[in-house]
Design an enzyme around this catalytic site. Structure first.
Site, PDB file in Angstrom:
ATOM      1  CG  HIS A 133       4.470   2.628  -2.386  1.00 18.92           C
ATOM      2  ND1 HIS A 133       3.654   2.385  -1.331  1.00 18.92           N
ATOM      3  CD2 HIS A 133       3.665   2.776  -3.454  1.00 18.92           C
ATOM      4  CE1 HIS A 133       2.384   2.406  -1.743  1.00 18.92           C
ATOM      5  NE2 HIS A 133       2.364   2.650  -3.019  1.00 18.92           N
ATOM      6  CB  CYS A 134      10.943   0.450  -3.071  1.00 16.00           C
ATOM      7  SG  CYS A 134      10.775  -0.306  -4.682  1.00 16.00           S
ATOM      8  CB  ALA A 135       9.349   2.412   1.682  1.00 20.96           C
TER       9      ALA A 135
END
Lengths: 382, 382
Positions: free
Chosen positions: A336-338
């Site tokens: 999730h791009c984190a």
């Protein structure tokens, strides 16, 4: 399809959003702020109306302090790069999205220092640690309002008080909260507020906003035609023109306006109550299933409607794939791009299966998700 | 309303554009490139389809070399600032829009030199003067394909040949030509092509493109989530992700795709022939009216469908206002965000009344415009 990927983009939108965009495209979508004819003025007015509605939602006094951007990433880049210069220091958290962390890392190469405050394994942030990270050259605290991975709500108001006291600016990424949680930029002492238009604000993709408190001057990222001060070869100083170059996304901004109007009419309390209720119900059902590993606060009062989990050691992408293909349930898997958030909660290798609830989800959707997870688990154990 | 402001934003759009956008919003608009479920994949495919159609239109080999931006201004900023660094020299022309000139002026402060080649009073550019402006540190020639003020078509192919021979890169601003005039990036030796989606390409506002020839690496302007290489805190190298951070404007890009599909189906030759015919007719009628001052080439073969004029010394805004209020004709007045172009043609103080024709205009629209101008002239003389 049961759509439980609202943290990425909310779906569906209110009917009025579809209608407003289509009407804009078909009836009056000339170039706002450039030409002076009726259609151009209608386009200009429609954009102003969206600014005005956003002011109501976020308790902003001056509509001209709202900058329309392409998405929240665009807003965060403008805020961070517009504000920070070599020698400055920024404090952020380990739960941030790459849209916050990657620009901060890019700024590091330009001599902007940073401190990334470690959150606990549920994603929770201790405001005291923010305070402890402040240095004489700290110019900005930049943080999310809620984690996009596990939903953890951040103590923005407490951090805002610290920022005010220490005369440091506060930038908040409201990607997971705008439109669902009350945000009052004055009460919460938010100097810069970034939000996407296409999530909780119910607008279309291609829209984002950055609120800039009056008196804060950012370097602009782009120069170009603004329809104002055309005789000059330099960017005009007035807002929003200074930061909005080129033709704006009128149909998108009109759709965003319709989304915000829907929220104001429905009432943000009602929206949040519905999402909280479904989150509580989902968490309760999930906790009954043995072998499901839940992440984050696991408490609907402490998290936005984002629930991350894993089925034991099973690959999160595999589970998401089966949810989609076999059960017609849309979720998101992976990081999730984190990435730092996943290191914080201990899922950097496996990722998580993320269910994110929107205002149009129902208890039945949650039942279907629970049922599907139980069946996948049985299948895996068989 | 007779809409003659197509150089700002084309209106109306093909019916298929409205339908494609609405269908995207209502049926499948999840987050492309992030989640892996059916709706997200449908969104991703729809974006790829637009890339593919743009490749057909501009003779581009690799769809991944097309970057989606917010508008042409965004594209030009990325191209200029991504490419030029202190010590470099860029050659441009006096007919450029502020979207080209303002970034070049901003770069001047960072040590990027520029030469602005003077065009003649009709806006025409002598390619030899471009060649004469080249210095040992010239890295880029940056120019428009046609003037947004007077329509003057620029000798892009000749300049392209010069650029190739001298091993200098060529950036073309196709804001007034993309979708109407044939553009072959290979034949014309265009290394970087910037275009808005909402003009000749018939798409919605909020879309723009930058084509980057393979092998040219630009600094990215923004960092953020890309849905790829999420584990890294640095921007991925692969295209288009390197330059496309954050959630894309899927409904806008889908609308743009429908616009380009319409152009390919209709045939660019037919579109251009129609616009040329109306331009020829309009110029012929205008030349019959005494006291109308025409600017630019005044020749439909030498200009895009943009006609600038003044009624004697009359204020251009006043004339535009009357055209709108009394005759329901939409045009644009003033400087059109291109101050040096107005200095070039001698209208920096007065501005011009700009009529810009689109594919959906008819001969009847032109007759109405001519009639209105005659009546305003009579009124002024009375």
């Amino acid at each position: 399809m049961v759509y439980l990927d609202n943290a990425a983009t909310t779906y569906p939108k209110p009917e009025t959003v579809y209608q407003a965009m289509d009407r804009c495209m078909r009836e009056y979508n000339a170039n706002p702020g450039r030409s002076g004819h009726k259609m151009a003025l209608a386009s200009g007015r429609s954009i102003y109306k969206t600014r005005d509605l956003l002011c109501q939602l976020f308790h902003i006094d001056n509509p001209m302090q709202i900058i329309f951007t392409q998405n929240a990433t665009d807003s965060l880049n403008l805020a961070l790069k517009g504000l920070l210069k070599s020698g400055d220091h920024v404090v952020t958290t380990s739960m941030e999205h790459n849209s916050m962390l990657r620009p901060i890392m890019a700024l590091e190469e330009l001599g902007v220092e940073n401190t990334i405050v470690q959150c606990d394994p549920t994603g929770a942030l201790d405001p005291k640690q923010i305070e402890a990270a402040i240095k004489p050259n700290t110019k900005l605290i930049a943080m999310t309002h809620a984690s996009n991975v596990v939903g953890t709500l951040m103590p923005v108001e407490e951090v805002g008080a610290i920022a005010r006291e220490r005369k440091i600016l506060l930038l908040v990424d409201a990607a997971q909260t705008a439109g669902v949680y009350p945000i009052d930029v004055q009460k919460m002492n938010i100097d810069l507020l970034a939000a996407p238009g296409h999530k909780g604000l119910m607008g279309p993709q291609g829209t984002g906003i950055l609120y800039i408190r009056e008196g804060i001057a950012l370097r602009h990222m782009k120069e170009g035609g603004t329809g104002s001060k055309s005789e000059y070869l330099t960017q005009p100083e007035i807002l929003p023109d200074r930061y909005e170059s080129g033709t704006p996304n009128t149909p998108g901004i009109v759709g965003l306006g319709a989304g915000v109007a829907f929220i104001l009419e429905e009432g943000i309390e009602k929206i949040r109550a519905h999402e909280e209720e479904l989150t509580e119900y989902f968490l309760k059902q999930l906790k009954k299933i043995q072998g499901i590993v839940l992440y984050g606060p696991q408490d609907h009062r402490k998290q936005a409607a984002v629930i991350s989990l894993n089925l034991g050691e099973e690959d999160s992408s595999e589970v998401s794939y089966v949810l989609d293909q076999v059960f017609d349930i849309a979720v998101r898997s992976g990081l999730h791009c984190a990435p730092m958030a996943h290191k914080t909660i201990g899922t950097f290798e496996q990722g998580t299966v993320r269910f994110s609830i929107g205002y149009f989800n129902t208890r039945e959707d949650i039942d279907k998700a629970v049922e599907a997870l139980m069946r996948i688990k049985e299948e895996l154990e068989a």
